[in-house]
Write an enzyme that holds these catalytic residues in place. Structure first.
Site, short mmCIF file in Angstrom:
data_model
loop_
_atom_site.label_atom_id
_atom_site.label_comp_id
_atom_site.label_asym_id
_atom_site.label_seq_id
_atom_site.Cartn_x
_atom_site.Cartn_y
_atom_site.Cartn_z
N TYR A 148 0.81 -0.91 -0.18
CA TYR A 148 0.14 0.07 0.00
C TYR A 148 0.71 0.67 -0.11
O TYR A 148 0.55 2.49 -1.07
CB TYR A 148 -0.99 0.11 1.59
CG TYR A 148 -1.93 1.56 1.96
CD1 TYR A 148 -2.88 0.82 0.20
CD2 TYR A 148 -1.91 2.11 2.01
CE1 TYR A 148 -3.75 2.50 0.62
CE2 TYR A 148 -2.82 3.36 2.20
CZ TYR A 148 -4.34 3.31 1.26
OH TYR A 148 -4.69 4.85 1.55
N GLU A 174 2.43 5.98 -6.88
CA GLU A 174 0.92 7.85 -7.32
C GLU A 174 2.04 8.42 -7.66
O GLU A 174 0.98 9.43 -7.84
CB GLU A 174 -0.42 7.12 -7.07
CG GLU A 174 -0.67 6.16 -7.40
CD GLU A 174 -2.64 5.33 -6.43
OE1 GLU A 174 -2.60 6.75 -5.65
OE2 GLU A 174 -2.42 4.60 -5.46
#
Length: 795
Positions: free
Chosen positions: A711, A718
C-alpha cells in the site's frame, strides 16, 4: 344444563354480556375460552369466541388506568385491528410503573376468573378447577450416562454456521454481533460473563421444570449438557393415540421411520425434525430427567419402551394434576428453588388456552409452596411483538435507514414494502423517555399476541409482587424445521440478511444463546431477572439482554421486509454467481496486466511501458467502479462512498497518465503496476474463493498482510506519476471522461490544474494515507484475532 346455569349466575356472565349458555357446551372437556359466544359462519352453531375474549380481556386490563383506551379496545379489537389496540396497551403501560402493574394484575385476574374448565359433566371457573382438582402422577427418572468434565469445569459452547464456538472464538463472535447490531450490548456482556464464569456452568444442583420439554426453541439440550435436573412436561403418546415404540430402536433412528403418522412420541423419539427423543437426550448427557407417569404406575415394573409410551400428560386437560405433581415433587425433594419454563406452543386459540393452562400451574406453585421465591420463571419473548428498546437502538434505526442500499429505498415506494421503522417515544409520569418498537406481524393473529401478553403479565406480577426471579429474554428469528417447511418463510429468512443488521439463526444456535441467557438470569445478581435490580418500568424486563437478531435496529419495519426479503433471496443465487464471475474476471485481468508488465520490462523495442499495459490496466481499473454499484444496490455490505473514494483516486491517476504521454515511460508505472497488480490478484481471488465457500487460512493471512508493504509502495508510485505529470497538465487536455469535470472547476475557482494537485491533491494523500492504513491494520488485527481464537486449544 343446571350446572352450567349455576356457573353463569355465580359469575354474572349473563347479566354482564347478555349471553345464553348453549346446552351442548356443558359437556365440553378441558380448558375452555370464556363463555362469550358467537355464531359460526360455517354452520350457524354457537361457539366460544376468541375475538370477544380479546375485547373483554384488554378492556378489563386497562379500564382502571385509562377508561378511554379500554373502551377503544372493547370496540375495536379484531382479527386485523388488534395491532393498534396492542400498541395502545403498551403505551399506557409505559406511562408509569403503576399503570404497567395494574394492567398486568387485572389482565391475569380476568383470565383466571373467566376462562373455564370442563370435565364432561360440568363446567366450572378455571381458577376453581385448579384449586379443587385432585390427583397427580408418579415419577420416572433417567440419569445420564455421560460423565461431567474431568477437570470439574464445563465450557459453554454455541454452534454457529459450520463451527462450534467456545472460549475466545465465541467471545470474538459475540463482540461482532454487538458491533453489527444483531444483539444489544448488555446481551453481549451477559453471554461473555457466562462464558468466562465457568463455576456458573455446573448445573447439577439446579432444577428446571420445562412445560413443553420437546419444544424446538426450548433449552433442554443445553441444560442437560451442563448436568441440570430436568422435570419434563410433554404430551403422553398413549393418550394421544400414538403407537408404542421400541426405545432401543429409537436410539438409532435419525427420524421417525414412518414419518409423523407413525411417530412414537417425544419421549422415545426421535423427533420429526431429527432431534433425539427426551429419553435419549437424557441418556447421552450428564444430567437427569424426571417425567410424569400414570399415578398408579411403578417405573420399576415398566421397560423404557413402556415408560416412553405412558409418560407425559395433557396441559389442556390435566393442569391441576400437573400442578399437584410438581408441588409434591418440590416438597418431597426439598428444593430451595425450581425454575419453571413455559415453552409449549400450539396454533391459533389453542395457544391462548395453553398459556392460560401454564399460567394456572405457575399460579398454583406460587400460592401452594412454602415461599413464592422458591419459583423462578423462564419465558422466551418473540421479536415480533411490541417491546421497549434502549435509546442506542433507536439511534441505530435512523442510521441503518440512511445507510440502506438504493434498491431498498426504491422498493419502499411500493405499498406495504420497506416502511421506515418508527419508534414510539413516551414520556413517563416521572419525566423519563421510554422508547418502544412495534414489530408485530399482523398475520400472526390476535390469539398469538394475547398468549404472549399473558406471559408478559405473569412475568411482571411474579417479579414485582412475589419477588420471583424471572428470565424473559427476546429470542431471534429462528429457522426451525416447522418454519422453513413453509417455502415462503424459508425464502424470506434466506433473504433477510440483506436488511442490516438482520440475521436469522439456526435452531441449535438460538437454543444455545437463549440457554446461556437463562443461566445468566438464574445466577447473576446483576441481571434484570433479579427482583432486586431496579428497572425504569416493569416492561423494561423484556428490553434487557435482548438477542433480537437485528429486528430492533433495522431501518425498516419488521413487518414490511418479508416480501423484499423473498425477492432478495430469489435474486441471491444469481447475484452470488455474478459476483464470483466478476471477481474471477478481475483476478484474471490484473494477473494478465502483471504478465504484460514483466514483458514490458524485458522488451527492447523502445516502446513505453504504458503502451504494453495501459489499455488492460485502464479497463480493469475503470471496471472497479462497478463495486460502487454493487454497494448501492446492496450486492455487498461495503459503504458505497468509501468504496468510491478508494477507487476514484486510482482512476484519477490512470486518467492523468493516459492524458500525458510524457509520463508513460516513468518508473512510477512499474511501481504502481507491481503494487496494484499483486494486491488486486490476491484480493479478488480471495473474494471469489469466499463466495464459493472455499476458505484457506494461509491465503486469508496473505490477503490481509500484503498491503503492509504494497500500500505505501503503491501510494509512492502514484505520487511519482502525479509529480511527473504536473508540469504537462493543461485545461485543454482534459478530454478524458474521468477528468471532464476538472476544467470547469478550475475556471470557476481560478486555480490551475497544477496548483489544484499541489494544494489539494497532495494534502489529501497526506491525510488519507494514515487513515486508510490504520483502518486496514485494524481489519488485519481483527482477522488475525479471529484466526487465533478459532484454533483448537491443546489439552
Amino acid at each position: 344444563s343446571s350446572a352450567a346455569s349455576d356457573v353463569y349466575k355465580r359469575q354474572g356472565i349473563n347479566a354482564e354480556y347478555g349471553d345464553t349458555y348453549p346446552e351442548a357446551m356443558a359437556s365440553e372437556k378441558g380448558l375452555l375460552l370464556p363463555p362469550l359466544f358467537e355464531k359460526s359462519k360455517k354452520d350457524g352453531t354457537e361457539k366460544r369466541s376468541s375475538t370477544r375474549m380479546g375485547k373483554e380481556l384488554y378492556h378489563a386490563a386497562m379500564v382502571n388506568v385509562d377508561a378511554d383506551a379500554a373502551a377503544a379496545a372493547q370496540a375495536k379489537w379484531s382479527r386485523f385491528g388488534y395491532t393498534k389496540q396492542l400498541a395502545t396497551n403498551v403505551e399506557v403501560s409505559m406511562r408509569s410503573r403503576e399503570n404497567a402493574l395494574t394492567i398486568a394484575r387485572d389482565g391475569i385476574k380476568w383470565v383466571h376468573d373467566n376462562f373455564e374448565f370442563g370435565d364432561g359433566d360440568k363446567v366450572v371457573k378455571f381458577s376453581d378447577a385448579m384449586r379443587t382438582g385432585k390427583g397427580g402422577f408418579s415419577t420416572g427418572c433417567i440419569k445420564g450416562n455421560a460423565a461431567p468434565p474431568a477437570s470439574g469445569e464445563f465450557e459453554f459452547e454455541i454452534p454457529y454456521g459450520d463451527k462450534v464456538l467456545r472460549g475466545d472464538a465465541l467471545l470474538v463472535q459475540v463482540d461482532k454481533w454487538v458491533r453489527d447490531g444483531v444483539i444489544e450490548l448488555d446481551c453481549g456482556n451477559a453471554i461473555a460473563t457466562v462464558v468466562r464464569t465457568k463455576k456458573w456452568l455446573d448445573l447439577s444442583d439446579r432444577y428446571f421444570v420445562l412445560l413443553g420439554a420437546s419444544s424446538a426453541m426450548g433449552p433442554l439440550l443445553v441444560l442437560l449438557a451442563l448436568g441440570a435436573n430436568i422435570i419434563a412436561v410433554d404430551i403422553c403418546p398413549e393418550a394421544f393415540g400414538m403407537p408404542e415404540g421400541d426405545f432401543d430402536k429409537a436410539r438409532t433412528l435419525r427420524k421417525p421411520a414412518g414419518g409423523r403418522r407413525d411417530w412414537w412420541g417425544p419421549w422415545a423419539g426421535p423427533m420429526p425434525d431429527g432431534r433425539r427423543g427426551l429419553f435419549a437426550a437424557a441418556e447421552n448427557s450428564c444430567g437427569t430427567l424426571y417425567f410424569p407417569l400414570p399415578e398408579a404406575a411403578n417405573p420399576a415394573d415398566l421397560s423404557l419402551s413402556q415408560q416412553a409410551h405412558l409418560a407425559g400428560c395433557d396441559l389442556l386437560a390435566q393442569p391441576a394434576q400437573i400442578k399437584n405433581w410438581l408441588v409434591s415433587f418440590i416438597k418431597l425433594h426439598k428444593l430451595p428453588q425450581v425454575c419453571v419454563g413455559a415453552y409449549a406452543y400450539l396454533d391459533g386459540e389453542r395457544f391462548v388456552k395453553l398459556s392460560v393452562a401454564m399460567d394456572g400451574i405457575i399460579q398454583g406453585l406460587l400460592t401452594e409452596l412454602d415461599r413464592p421465591s422458591q419459583v423462578a420463571l423462564a419465558y422466551l419473548c418473540t421479536p415480533t411483538d411490541n417491546h421497549l428498546i434502549p435509546a442506542p437502538a433507536k439511534a441505530a434505526v435512523r442510521g441503518n435507514l440512511v445507510r440502506a442500499p438504493l434498491w431498498q429505498g426504491v422498493t419502499s415506494l411500493f405499498p406495504k414494502m420497506n416502511k421506515p421503522n418508527k419508534i414510539k417515544t413516551v414520556t413517563t409520569d416521572d419525566g423519563r423517555d421510554l422508547h418502544a418498537i412495534d414489530a408485530v406481524v399482523a398475520d400472526q393473529g390476535p390469539n398469538y399476541i394475547t398468549a404472549k401478553r399473558l406471559q408478559h403479565w405473569r412475568a411482571i406480577v411474579a417479579r414485582e409482587d412475589y419477588g420471583c426471579t424471572v428470565s424473559s429474554n427476546v429470542a431471534p428469528s429462528t429457522a426451525t424445521a416447522s418454519v422453513v417447511s413453509n417455502k415462503l418463510f424459508a425464502l424470506a429468512y434466506d433473504g433477510m440478511h440483506h436488511f442490516r443488521p438482520m440475521e436469522v439463526f439456526k435452531q441449535e444456535t438460538s437454543n444455545a444463546v437463549m440457554g446461556c441467557l437463562l443461566i445468566y438470569d438464574m445466577v447473576s445478581k446483576e441481571s434484570a431477572a433479579n427482583p432486586e435490580t431496579p428497572l425504569p418500568n416493569p416492561l423494561s424486563l423484556f428490553s434487557t439482554t435482548s438477542f433480537h437478531g437485528g429486528a430492533w435496529r433495522c431501518g425498516y419495519k419488521f413487518t414490511s421486509i418479508g416480501a423484499p426479503s423473498i425477492a432478495a433471496a430469489l435474486c441471491g443465487t444469481a447475484v452470488n454467481k455474478y459476483l464470483t464471475l466478476y471477481n474471477l474476471a478481475q483476478t484474471a485481468g490484473w494477473f494478465y496486466m502483471l504478465v504484460l508488465l514483466f514483458g514490458a520490462y524485458s522488451a527492447s523495442d523502445g516502446s513505453s511501458v504504458w503502451s504494453h499495459i495501459g489499455e488492460v490496466l485502464t479497463f480493469f481499473q475503470n471496471l472497479a467502479m462497478m463495486e460502487v454499484v454493487h454497494s448501492l444496490v446492496g450486492f455487498v455490505r461495503s459503504p458505497w462512498h468509501t468504496t468510491f473514494l478508494q477507487i476514484f483516486s486510482r482512476i484519477m491517476v490512470v486518467a492523468f497518465v493516459n492524458q500525458v504521454p510524457q509520463v508513460q515511460n516513468s518508473q512510477g508505472i512499474y511501481i504502481v503496476g507491481v503494487a496494484w497488480g499483486i494486491t488486486e490478484v490476491i484480493r479478488y481471488l480471495w473474494y471469489a474463493l469466499n463466495l464459493m465457500n472455499i476458505k484457506i487460512k494461509p491465503f486469508t493471512l496473505l490477503r490481509y498482510s500484503t498491503f503492509l508493504p504494497l500500500y505505501p509502495i503503491g501510494v509512492y508510485g502514484e505520487l511519482v506519476l502525479l509529480m511527473a505529470a504536473q508540469p504537462w497538465l493543461s485545461l485543454d487536455r482534459m478530454d478524458n471522461w474521468v477528468l471532464c469535470w476538472l476544467p470547469g472547476l478550475c475556471r470557476l475557482t481560478g486555480v490551475s490544474v497544477s496548483n489544484a494537485i499541489r494544494y489539494f491533491g497532495y494534502p489529501m494523500y497526506a491525510i488519507g494515507l494514515p487513515l486508510l492504513y490504520s483502518h486496514m491494520l485494524a481489519a488485519r488485527n481483527s482477522v488475525i484475532k479471529k484466526m487465533k481464537a478459532s484454533k483448537p486449544k491443546k489439552e
